[in-house]
Design a protein around this motif. Sequence first.
Motif, short mmCIF file in Angstrom:
data_model
loop_
_atom_site.label_atom_id
_atom_site.label_comp_id
_atom_site.label_asym_id
_atom_site.label_seq_id
_atom_site.Cartn_x
_atom_site.Cartn_y
_atom_site.Cartn_z
N SER A 1 0.83 -1.20 0.00
CA SER A 1 0.00 0.00 0.00
C SER A 1 0.86 1.25 0.00
N TYR A 2 0.24 2.33 -0.41
CA TYR A 2 0.89 3.64 -0.31
C TYR A 2 -0.14 4.60 0.26
N TYR A 3 0.29 5.77 0.67
CA TYR A 3 -0.67 6.72 1.22
C TYR A 3 -1.04 7.74 0.16
N CYS A 4 -2.29 7.74 -0.20
CA CYS A 4 -2.77 8.68 -1.22
C CYS A 4 -3.13 9.98 -0.52
N ASP A 5 -2.36 11.04 -0.75
CA ASP A 5 -2.59 12.30 -0.04
C ASP A 5 -3.89 12.96 -0.46
N GLN A 6 -4.28 12.77 -1.72
CA GLN A 6 -5.54 13.39 -2.18
C GLN A 6 -6.72 12.75 -1.46
N ALA A 7 -6.75 11.42 -1.43
CA ALA A 7 -7.86 10.72 -0.80
C ALA A 7 -7.70 10.68 0.71
#
Length: 855
Positions: free
Chosen positions: A156-162
Amino acid sequence: MSDARKPFPFREFEPKWQARWETEKTFRTPGPGDAGFDPSKPKYYVLDMFPYPSGSGLHVGHPEGYTATDIIGRYKRMQGFNVLHPMGYDSFGLPAEQYAIKTGQHPALTTAANIENFRRQLKALGFAYDWDREIATTDPQYVRWTQWIFLQLYNSYYCDQANQARPVTELEAKGWSRAQIDDVRLAYVAEAAVNWSPDLGTVLANEEVEEWRSKGHTVERRPLRQWMLRITKYSQRLIDELDSLQWPEGIKLLQKNWIGRSEGASVRFQISNFKSQIEVFTTRPDTLFGATYMVLAPEHPYVMSITTAEQQDSVVSYQLACASKSDMDRGDLNKDKSGVFTGAFAVNPVNHKPIPIWIADYVMMGYGTGAIMAVPAHDERDFEFAKRFGLPIVEVVSSHTGGTSTLLEAFCEPGIAINSGFLDGLPTAEAKAEMINWLESNSIGRRRVQYKLRDWLFSRQRYWGEPFPIVWKDGHHQAIPAAELPLLAPPLEDYKPSGTPEPLLSKAREWVELPDGSVRETNTMPQWAGSCWYYLRYCDPHNTERFISKAAEAYWSDDKPGMIDLYVGGTEHAVLHLLYARFWHKVLFDLGHVRTPEPFQRLVNQGLILGEDGQKMSKSRGNVVNPDDVVSEYGADALRLYEMFMGPLEQVKPWQMKGVEGVSRFLARVWRVVFEQDQTGTWQVSGKIKDVACTDTELRRVVHETIRKVGDDIEKLSFNTAISQMMICTNAFTQAEVVPLAEFIQFLTVLNPFAPHLSEEIHEGVAAVFNRQASLLSESTWPVYDPAALVRNEVELIIQVNGKLRERLMIAKDADEAAATAAALASAKVKDHTDSKTIRKIVYIQGKLLNIVAS
RNA sequence: GGCGGCUUGGCGGAAUUGGUAGACGCGCUCGACUCAAAAUCGAGUUCUAACGAGUGUGGGUUCGAGUCCCACAGCCGCUACCA
């Protein structure tokens, strides 16, 4: 004391009831899919922090929280809830491995023996656990899912927009390269300065350093390639979502401070004669005109390139000196500032003045950018440093307009900007905003929020932990297929640390080297990994398809933000376990695996139990109380009851063996309400107990008051006052001529969650005599009190004159003010105090008090 | 240094919204039972001979403060140069 001399035969009946609960599975908790599951029943999930099964067994601190949750669980069960109250073991950990080093025995063996001992001790206390749900973090089937969750983080990665975690497959679809993806994974590899202990053969978390050092181990600092978890992406959510939880405010604050949000600005300073710029973070952009020098952390990557030839030697030797110190040591040196000039200069962007660049260990590489602008006039540390090294101090904020000629100490409060060009005259708050606008419009800096929280250093070099489900090929890491989980560590011949940071598992060459030329990751996970999700596994402990079934997860969650209704444990986990578990839960939430954003809705910290001397219990002080001894001398019920009677659950309180005797005496009194010894010393049901209606209204009032108060007190976790009420009730039964059966059984039911063995035994004895069905008391329903039984017609009215107690009068409960006043004034005692005075005012609280104000 | 918690009899502790300070238990004293003791049961137990005083200290608000407000002290825990 021989058994015959015991005030009641707990040695016979305690094991008897424990065996019966076990064989009948009385406390089995059916979940979705299980036989006997009733989806219409409301759920209640009450959890203890599971123990590390150490060689020394349970100490008296464990049963404190465990008894509290047991009482709640049994109470809720009696109220018709489907109660999940499980127990397990946090069984990975360094002590088992240390023992293996000493004895050569595999840690799995010692761990198994320790777990067995813990289980025996827990069962001897009569806790209402569903033992079918018992888990151990070292169990291969548990390790499997710990590794699976790690892979969820890895993938996983962290989606800053969502503002949430998303699978990295999304990025692959967008055409991101492997290197780009590896840079954003929630589990990633990075070079980090860590606390390395050669003789323990592992890195340690900052908070572990002191503990092991005090045991004589050496700990040094060195950069190592490590696995990290990107918890920092969750900083803001971890702060904000605390608001929705019923946790002690102190613990919330501790977590907030640990995450350490601060608002300010980043500013870039041009280095003279270099292309590079140094970026700093400051919470006081308004003081930029007062920045008279800069400081880099000694490890800052720019240091070598900007240092001038003349300063080379002193800079290098200073760096070396700092490298050997841990963050702790730096702290110890505290006020004694040290540092070295690099010979380089930067330009203050607001006034274009050249300012010298120093390195000093009061600036940490791990926080902000590892560099600061120093404003000695308005920062204590900078002030001290400037004084020590004769650097200029320029005052730019004043408590009054005009400023002072010489500053004796740093002025850190807000004030009015001076000597600051376009900021002059502005109060600090406005000056900050104005400066940030200026920085942003000139592209020199920007508004910035900074957190103290750092990414979680997740790898250890020890043996007794979960291996990473990762292999390395051609210099790249990749996940092993989920179908190959669990990946278990191979047995080793010796567990001795090699003295190098090479993980222990690398000794197992056959395990490490795979036929296709790839090699296994040899680091292991920290002990926290298992405790980050164990509460989920309890809901569905035998599932071989998923870490928790969808149905179980849905059932044991509800509308509240946190899944677990009540979580009880010590304060020592305020910022580590409780933060890590929240983080993992949020990742699982983002990925759709759990439906609540938080794991623990309500948290209660039990207070430490001190020794009889008022000091912390420790072997060296010789003030340790062993629960096994207490159980064999006074019984499990007495231990349970005493720990609850000591004082408020959350309070620190000293042990008193005399207090155990006190509650044991109370239990004996309950026993003797029903039983009396005949000539042969056999306990027989007393003739005092009769199956008749209760005609003694006062006795009935006390019983119903007890039902009411004990229920309320359990809800409030105020167990000590609940017990005191049950003592009052018992005294009433003892003094009664006739003990009415129905009322007495109501009392026993209320006592049951506290003293389950004794209450079951008495209940059984009474049932036999009155030919009642001998169902388990533990399976009966919580009695309902009759409000009418609580009503008193006459009450004692307190009569005060000028706020001082002068008389007590029995008066009708609903007497009005005129009647009460008349009665009061008729009293001779009242007259004595009012005769020579004029009555100014009457304050009347119906049913309670009458105050005559006279002068 | 920062943050948090605590402070009520000889001891552990109790006291809705401000309304009888010391519930309940321990300890102690006296009595009953006993040849005696233990156990058990009963009575008493904040201080003071009394007037009165009394919830860490000093002030305040109020008819009334353990409880609310201000200042201070002492103990305990966590944290530590966080820019």
